[in-house]
Design a protein around this motif. Structure first.
Motif, short mmCIF file in Angstrom:
data_model
loop_
_atom_site.label_atom_id
_atom_site.label_comp_id
_atom_site.label_asym_id
_atom_site.label_seq_id
_atom_site.Cartn_x
_atom_site.Cartn_y
_atom_site.Cartn_z
N MET A 72 -15.51 -100.17 26.14
CA MET A 72 -14.21 -100.77 26.45
C MET A 72 -13.07 -100.01 25.79
SD MET A 72 -14.57 -104.86 26.35
CE MET A 72 -15.00 -105.80 27.79
N ARG A 73 -13.32 -99.58 24.54
CA ARG A 73 -12.27 -98.85 23.84
C ARG A 73 -12.01 -97.50 24.52
NH1 ARG A 73 -12.20 -98.28 17.39
NH2 ARG A 73 -13.72 -96.66 17.80
N LEU A 125 -39.84 -111.43 17.50
CA LEU A 125 -38.95 -111.55 18.66
C LEU A 125 -37.50 -111.96 18.33
CD1 LEU A 125 -39.49 -111.07 21.74
CD2 LEU A 125 -39.37 -113.54 21.96
N PRO A 126 -37.28 -113.05 17.55
CA PRO A 126 -35.87 -113.42 17.30
C PRO A 126 -35.02 -112.33 16.66
CG PRO A 126 -37.32 -115.23 16.71
CD PRO A 126 -38.20 -114.04 16.97
N PHE A 153 -18.30 -102.64 23.19
CA PHE A 153 -17.01 -102.45 22.53
C PHE A 153 -16.57 -100.98 22.63
CE2 PHE A 153 -14.92 -101.08 18.56
CZ PHE A 153 -13.70 -101.69 18.76
N LEU A 205 -23.43 -105.47 22.08
CA LEU A 205 -22.01 -105.74 21.80
C LEU A 205 -21.29 -104.49 21.32
CD1 LEU A 205 -21.46 -109.17 20.00
CD2 LEU A 205 -20.78 -108.44 22.27
N LEU A 209 -34.32 -109.60 19.23
CA LEU A 209 -33.30 -109.98 20.22
C LEU A 209 -31.90 -109.97 19.61
CD1 LEU A 209 -35.04 -112.84 22.24
CD2 LEU A 209 -34.42 -110.58 23.05
N MET A 210 -31.82 -110.42 18.35
CA MET A 210 -30.51 -110.41 17.67
C MET A 210 -29.98 -108.99 17.54
SD MET A 210 -30.78 -112.99 14.50
CE MET A 210 -32.01 -114.23 14.64
N GLY A 237 -28.86 -107.75 20.83
CA GLY A 237 -27.55 -108.36 21.16
C GLY A 237 -26.42 -107.65 20.44
N ALA A 238 -26.65 -107.39 19.14
CA ALA A 238 -25.61 -106.71 18.35
C ALA A 238 -25.38 -105.30 18.89
CB ALA A 238 -26.03 -106.66 16.89
N ASN A 272 -12.46 -96.89 27.67
CA ASN A 272 -11.73 -97.22 28.91
C ASN A 272 -10.25 -97.41 28.63
OD1 ASN A 272 -13.96 -97.11 30.44
ND2 ASN A 272 -14.28 -99.33 30.57
N ALA A 273 -10.01 -98.18 27.52
CA ALA A 273 -8.62 -98.48 27.17
C ALA A 273 -7.86 -97.20 26.85
CB ALA A 273 -8.58 -99.44 25.99
#
Lengths: 168, 684
Positions: free
Chosen positions: A131-132, A112-113, A128, A124, A116-117, A120-121, A134-135
């Motif tokens: 967002m880029r 599990l850990p 990113f 992210l 989950l990591m 998460g990565a 969108n920018a």
């Protein structure tokens, strides 16, 4: 004569081997008496079920002292580290080990850990990228707006010039 | 009688905190500010009331009133005065009263701030603080009452009750049980107050966050107001953790400072999430980004504060069944659940308002690196959370108890901590908005070269071959050189521009941007601590042996000789077995050590006090494991060689300094300007 000597040496050697392996107080056995450090090397990987969260090698209670003596006894009897650990697990359950064995539900503990990591990565990374994008999109639209504005200005100036010419 | 009075006052403070909650909500809903003001005053009044309750409890402790069961449990006549006072937080119910007192003091302190610009936050800050306070006060009143007394019934049984049961007479034991000997250590006396201070301080930023969510004022105002509270909370929590580590090192007698015990982890989890929040909130202030993420982090920090208290107070760690039987366990569980549900609902409700004002465009920008920092902190948090929770899950579903010990945590968190140290060096070099490999490389190449040279020296001169140690040393060298280089660059530039000497420039630099340079000091302190951790984790050696008088044991450069063992009783009801050991280093006598074992007659508990020779280079740490009780001819000693461990403690002191610099209020030049102008005008 030679054959007799051979038999004699052979007999002495066999007697020594038998004595070494059968007499508990022999020099061989004494040399293999486990030291405190040998005992602690195993004890530090284990936890007593009574004294919560205290490794066995440093627990000061009488019960833990007895356990360490049991480890010493097993080492004297020639047990391996793994055999001793298995013996304690069979007697007192998996909680004597510093980590749960990798089986059954315990696998979740290890999976599990990192899962989950990684999730998460990945999240992210995805955030990113979006967002880029969108920018970049907003950058393009700003440039288009500017271009449109300057085009409009150009036409407005032309009209302005025309009006001025006519008025003149 | 006085115990009844204390209980009555505490009950009154409970009623007042409940009143504060309803008055604040009613005032906000009806736009009647007098109700909000009334709630503020009610909350302020809880502080003197809980102070009186705590004072009464301390009075009962120092005057040996053993007819009160809590006093009987935690103190005894032979204990010195300072220990009797600090026994207030030595037992469950007393510590909950102490928690409530700290909470009321912080909640009161925050209501004294100027609210002119943030009037809409006030009612909700009062609500959140008062709900938290009412919860803890309620736990004491209904489940863990420290004022309960002993009563003897006619059949001779002794019972505890607040009020006299029918047919019973008051009963007072002649002496108390005394405080757990393990808690009679300076580190343990200060450790709980520091942790609790950290916990209650984090309630304040959470209260403002919830106020921002409810009122819809989700700009960075709430983060700016609570910036200092957050740093202070972080500082107290850090000090609490460090003192806990020092206590373990001095008292528990296993040669280390951190055992990955669930109780330790319970306090570590809010610190991890709080540290992530402390960094992430800067992105919101500078770039207006990740507002929703900051909300998640502060909600999680608050939940971990309550969860940490729950873990240590509910008995759940010893067994899930103990939790079910515990008086306060289910209450904690419900409170955490309700808090999380309400906070999450508010977060979802305001999600659209929390949209970022800018986009993340560069993976090497400071905000991106801060986000990576958050990922690492939260990953460590997940490992810890799961490691604490899994034994309970295993017991619940399979009936089998398992232990999750240091090997799991060290393997899982070691690389993450190393990555955090490296990131701590790189992130300050990057710029907000946009950075490239080229700009980072330009700023980092000099410190990186110095780090490589330093590392080669460590490998060839220090003869270090452990690959993990080499990676660790590179991380600390790289980050420390970068941080020092940052100090140098700024101080040098300032000294040239202002024509000051370099030391003065450095000093003024701190005044100019306390948050940044305080933060850098904290980073340096973490590096010092990392050196201590690498030293102990990678290079600790140990040996154990039974020695007759005059015999010696060797460990590395050290040789210890067992001289003597004295066994005697002390005045405070202890039996001491104290060994005298001569220590030689490389053949030179360097001193004597006295490891000992104290046996406390009252509580029938032993305590191991190591003999420690401590230098900046290493610690020699000797434990008296066992001895022959009659002849004193033989004794068993365990000897640890702990390289560099002192760096950890020195780093801790530096961290406190750094946090104080970062949290110190900035000078506001405006009022002075106005007053000087006004003075000139008046003179004209």
């Amino acid at each position: 004569m030679k054959t007799e000597k051979k038999w004699l040496y052979g007999f002495i050697l066999a007697a020594l081997v038998i004595i070494a392996f059968t007499n508990p107080g022999s020099a061989f056995a004494q040399d293999n008496t486990p030291t405190d450090n040998d005992v602690n090397a195993i004890a530090r990987q284990m936890f007593c079920p009574v004294c919560e969260n205290t490794p066995l090698d440093v627990c000061p209670t009488e019960a833990c002292k007895d356990w360490r003596e049991l480890i010493r006894l097993k080492l004297t009897e020639g047990w391996t580290e793994q055999q001793i650990k298995t013996y304690f697990v069979e007697q007192y359950g998996a909680r004597v080990l510093a980590e749960p064995p990798m089986q059954g539900l315990n696998l979740l503990m290890y999976i599990l850990p990192p899962a989950l990591m990684l999730a998460g990565a990945a999240f992210l990374g995805k955030a990113f990228l979006s967002m880029r994008q969108n920018a970049e999109r907003s950058k393009i639209s700003i440039e288009n707006d500017k271009a449109a504005e300057s085009a409009e200005d150009k036409y407005a100036n032309l009209i302005e010039d025309e009006i001025n010419k006519r008025e003149a | 009688m006085i115990a009844d009075f204390g209980y009555g006052i505490f009950l009154l403070s409970f009623i007042l905190s409940i009143y504060a909650v309803f008055a604040a909500i009613y005032g906000y809903q009806t736009n009647k500010y007098t109700w909000v003001e009334s709630s503020r005053l009610a909350m302020q009044l809880t502080f003197p009331l809980i102070t009186i309750t705590s004072g009464i409890l301390v009075y009962l402790l120092v005057t040996d009133q053993y007819h009160v069961s809590f006093i009987y449990e935690v103190t005894s006549r032979s204990m010195p005065l300072y220990l009797k006072i600090t026994s207030l937080w030595g037992g469950q119910s007393g510590s909950l009263v102490f928690w409530s007192w700290l909470m009321s003091s912080f909640a009161t302190a925050v209501t004294f701030r100027k609210w002119d610009r943030d009037r809409e936050f006030l009612p909700w800050v009062v609500v959140v603080s008062s709900v938290t306070l009412a919860f803890f006060v309620g736990l004491v009143i209904f489940f863990e009452n420290p004022f309960e007394k002993f009563w003897q019934t006619f059949n001779g049984d002794v019972v505890t009750a607040m009020f006299q049961p029918a047919g019973s007479v008051p009963f007072s034991p002649p002496d108390g049980k005394g405080l757990n000997p393990l808690l009679r250590h300076p580190g343990m006396i200060i450790h709980p107050p520091m942790l609790y201070l950290g916990f209650v301080s984090f309630v304040i930023p959470f209260a403002f966050a919830i106020a921002a969510l409810i009122t819809g004022r989700t700009d960075d105002r709430w983060t700016r107001i609570t910036r200092r509270w957050t740093i202070v909370a972080w500082l107290f929590l850090s000090i609490g953790l460090i003192l806990g580590g020092r206590w373990a090192y001095d008292v528990l007698g296993w040669g280390g400072y951190w055992g990955w015990d669930p109780v330790e982890i319970a306090a570590f989890m809010p610190w991890l999430v709080g540290t992530a929040f402390l960094h992430s909130v800067m992105i919101q202030e500078k770039r207006g980004m990740f507002k929703e993420w900051n909300m998640i982090l502060i909600i999680l920090t608050y939940a971990m504060v309550i969860f940490g208290t729950f873990l240590t107070r509910s008995g759940v760690l010893s067994s899930v069944h103990a939790f079910a039987q515990s008086a306060i366990g289910p209450s904690f569980f419900i409170f955490i659940g309700v808090t999380l549900v309400v906070s999450t609902a508010l977060l979802i409700y305001r999600w659209k308002d929390l949209r970022s004002e800018a986009e993340l465009t560069s993976m090497l920008s400071r905000e991106a690196l801060f986000l990576l920092n958050n990922l690492l902190f939260i990953s460590i948090y997940i490992v810890c959370f799961w490691g604490v929770l899994f034994p309970l899950i295993s017991e619940l579903f399979t009936g089998q108890k398992v232990t999750v010990g240091p090997p799991f945590y060290e393997r899982a968190t070691g690389p993450l901590f190393a990555a955090l140290v490296v990131l701590m060096g790189i992130a300050p070099l990057s710029a907000w908005g946009h950075s490239t490999i080229k700009t980072l490389g330009k700023a980092a190449w000099k410190p990186a070269t110095a780090a490589v040279i330093g590392l080669l020296a460590i490998i060839f001169v220090g003869k270090v071959t452990n690959i993990y140690a080499i990676i660790g040393f590179f991380a600390v060298l790289f980050t420390s050189f970068i941080t020092l280089y940052e100090f140098w660059r700024a101080a040098y530039a300032r000294s040239r521009a202002q024509k000051e000497n370099l030391v003065l420039s450095l000093w003024r630099l701190f005044g100019k941007n306390r948050r940044r340079y305080g933060g850098y000091l904290i980073h340096l302190s973490i590096i010092l601590m990392a050196v201590g951790i690498i030293g102990l984790e990678m290079f600790q050696t140990e040996t154990q042996g039974t020695l007759a008088q005059g015999e010696s044991l060797t460990l590395g450069e050290y040789k210890i000789t067992y001289n003597d063992l004295a066994i005697f009783d002390s005045n405070d009801n202890r039996n001491l077995a104290r060994a005298t050991i001569s220590v030689e280093k490389n053949g030179q006598f360097v001193g004597e050590l006295h490891p000992r074992r104290d046996y406390f007659y009252e509580s029938q508990q032993p305590m191991t006090i190591p003999g420690v020779r401590s230098t900046i280079q290493d610690d020699l740490y000797i434990i008296l494991v066992d001895w022959q009780p009659i002849t004193t001819e033989g004794a068993t000693f365990k000897v640890y060689h702990n390289p560099l461990v002192n760096w950890l403690w020195w780093g801790s002191i530096m961290m406190i300094l750094g946090s104080m610099v970062a949290a110190w209020p900035e000078k506001d030049p405006e009022p002075r300007k106005v007053s000087s102008n006004a003075a000139l005008a008046a003179a004209d």
